[in-house]
Design an enzyme around this catalytic site. Structure first.
Site, PDB file in Angstrom:
ATOM      1  N   TRP A 274       0.881  -1.068   0.318  1.00 24.71           N
ATOM      2  CA  TRP A 274       0.237  -0.006  -0.285  1.00 24.71           C
ATOM      3  C   TRP A 274       0.852   1.421  -0.141  1.00 24.71           C
ATOM      4  CZ3 TRP A 274      -5.291  -1.013   1.069  1.00 24.71           C
ATOM      5  CH2 TRP A 274      -5.969   0.400   0.912  1.00 24.71           C
TER       6      TRP A 274
ATOM      7  N   THR B 165     -12.239   8.363   7.620  1.00 25.66           N
ATOM      8  CA  THR B 165     -12.105   7.521   8.909  1.00 25.66           C
ATOM      9  C   THR B 165     -10.956   6.743   9.383  1.00 25.66           C
ATOM     10  OG1 THR B 165     -11.753   5.403   7.180  1.00 25.66           O
ATOM     11  CG2 THR B 165     -13.800   6.531   6.947  1.00 25.66           C
TER      12      THR B 165
ATOM     13  N   HIS C 288      -9.370   4.364   9.876  1.00 22.02           N
ATOM     14  CA  HIS C 288      -8.474   3.042   9.403  1.00 22.02           C
ATOM     15  C   HIS C 288      -7.177   3.557  10.028  1.00 22.02           C
ATOM     16  CE1 HIS C 288      -7.435   5.748   6.089  1.00 22.02           C
ATOM     17  NE2 HIS C 288      -6.654   5.320   6.073  1.00 22.02           N
TER      18      HIS C 288
HETATM   19  N1  RBF Z   1      -2.537   0.170   4.326  1.00 20.26           N
HETATM   20  C1  RBF Z   1      -1.009   0.880   4.666  1.00 20.26           C
HETATM   21  O1  RBF Z   1       0.008   0.069   4.181  1.00 20.26           O
HETATM   22  N2  RBF Z   1      -1.549   2.212   4.411  1.00 20.26           N
HETATM   23  C2  RBF Z   1      -2.909   3.271   4.730  1.00 20.26           C
HETATM   24  O2  RBF Z   1      -2.971   4.224   4.278  1.00 20.26           O
HETATM   25  C3  RBF Z   1      -3.620   2.188   4.602  1.00 20.26           C
HETATM   26  N3  RBF Z   1      -4.936   2.365   4.483  1.00 20.26           N
HETATM   27  C4  RBF Z   1      -6.020   1.600   4.211  1.00 20.26           C
HETATM   28  C5  RBF Z   1      -7.990   2.303   3.936  1.00 20.26           C
HETATM   29  C6  RBF Z   1      -8.404   1.771   4.591  1.00 20.26           C
HETATM   30  C7  RBF Z   1     -10.113   1.886   4.422  1.00 20.26           C
HETATM   31  C8  RBF Z   1      -8.470   0.101   4.100  1.00 20.26           C
HETATM   32  C9  RBF Z   1     -10.091  -0.352   4.239  1.00 20.26           C
HETATM   33  C10 RBF Z   1      -7.611  -0.379   4.639  1.00 20.26           C
HETATM   34  C11 RBF Z   1      -5.990   0.065   3.982  1.00 20.26           C
HETATM   35  N4  RBF Z   1      -4.966  -0.446   4.428  1.00 20.26           N
HETATM   36  C12 RBF Z   1      -3.496   0.443   4.067  1.00 20.26           C
HETATM   37  C13 RBF Z   1      -5.054  -1.333   4.125  1.00 20.26           C
HETATM   38  C14 RBF Z   1      -4.321  -2.021   5.343  1.00 20.26           C
HETATM   39  O3  RBF Z   1      -3.298  -2.141   6.206  1.00 20.26           O
HETATM   40  C15 RBF Z   1      -4.990  -4.460   4.961  1.00 20.26           C
HETATM   41  O4  RBF Z   1      -3.522  -4.388   4.000  1.00 20.26           O
HETATM   42  C16 RBF Z   1      -6.378  -4.190   4.628  1.00 20.26           C
HETATM   43  O5  RBF Z   1      -7.282  -3.557   6.040  1.00 20.26           O
HETATM   44  C17 RBF Z   1      -6.774  -5.582   4.193  1.00 20.26           C
HETATM   45  O6  RBF Z   1      -5.955  -6.433   6.004  1.00 20.26           O
END
Ligand code: RBF
Length: 158
Positions: A31, A95, A97
């Protein structure tokens, strides 16, 4: 002076132990990949610069930062791995998260380090904006990947 206290990108390697035989796990979240790639490269180059062998750095990716904990555990459980460096970028959205992810990762990585009695480094960049994240990935606040690698080396000398 504040820089010396807050920014390990300007570190002194004088006290570093010999890491030529040490093995490192590198866990990188996909991500925000453009940024985590820079963190990862910084960490990798720092390890090599201080004597780690390329074949002793085990780089793995996980989908997002939330998965860093399990990725760290899967590497840390191997006896031959001496330290694990975890890198991710969480940018605040509309949000909460980011809060959940950051707390879970902080707690999770702490647990993995204590469980396996080895350094598990928290290299999670948590910012309000993408620009702030870039500032910490080779920008005005250094490269947190470099700092994470330095921290791992320092902890191996503890
Ligand atoms: N993962 C990140 O590494 N950085 C982020 O900014 C990030 N933002 C997310 C926002 C939302 C709304 C969701 C649902 C997930 C996000 N994730 C982010 C992914 C998270 O770390 C993870 O891979 C997923 O939630 C699957 O378990």
């Amino acid at each position: 002076m504040a820089t010396a206290l807050k920014n390990l990108s300007d570190y002194s390697a004088a006290q570093f132990i010999d890491i030529s035989e040490k093995k490192f796990g590198l866990v990188v979240a996909e991500w925000n990949r453009a940024i985590t790639d820079v963190l990862s490269q910084g960490a990798y180059e720092t390890l090599l610069q201080h004597g780690a062998k390329p074949e002793n750095v085990f780089r793995n990716t996980v989908p997002g930062s939330f998965e860093l904990t399990l990725g760290a555990q899967l590497l840390a459980q191997h006896e031959e791995i001496d330290a694990v460096i975890c890198l991710g970028v969480v940018i605040k959205g509309e949000t909460k998260h980011d809060d959940y992810i950051c707390h879970a990762v902080a707690q999770g990585l702490t647990n993995v380090g204590l469980k396996f009695n080895k350094p598990v480094i928290f290299g999670l960049v948590t910012t309000n904006t993408e620009e702030q994240a870039w500032d910490r990935a080779g920008g005005k606040h250094g490269n947190k990947g470099v700092e994470a690698a330095v921290t791992a080396i320092q902890m191996l000398g503890f």
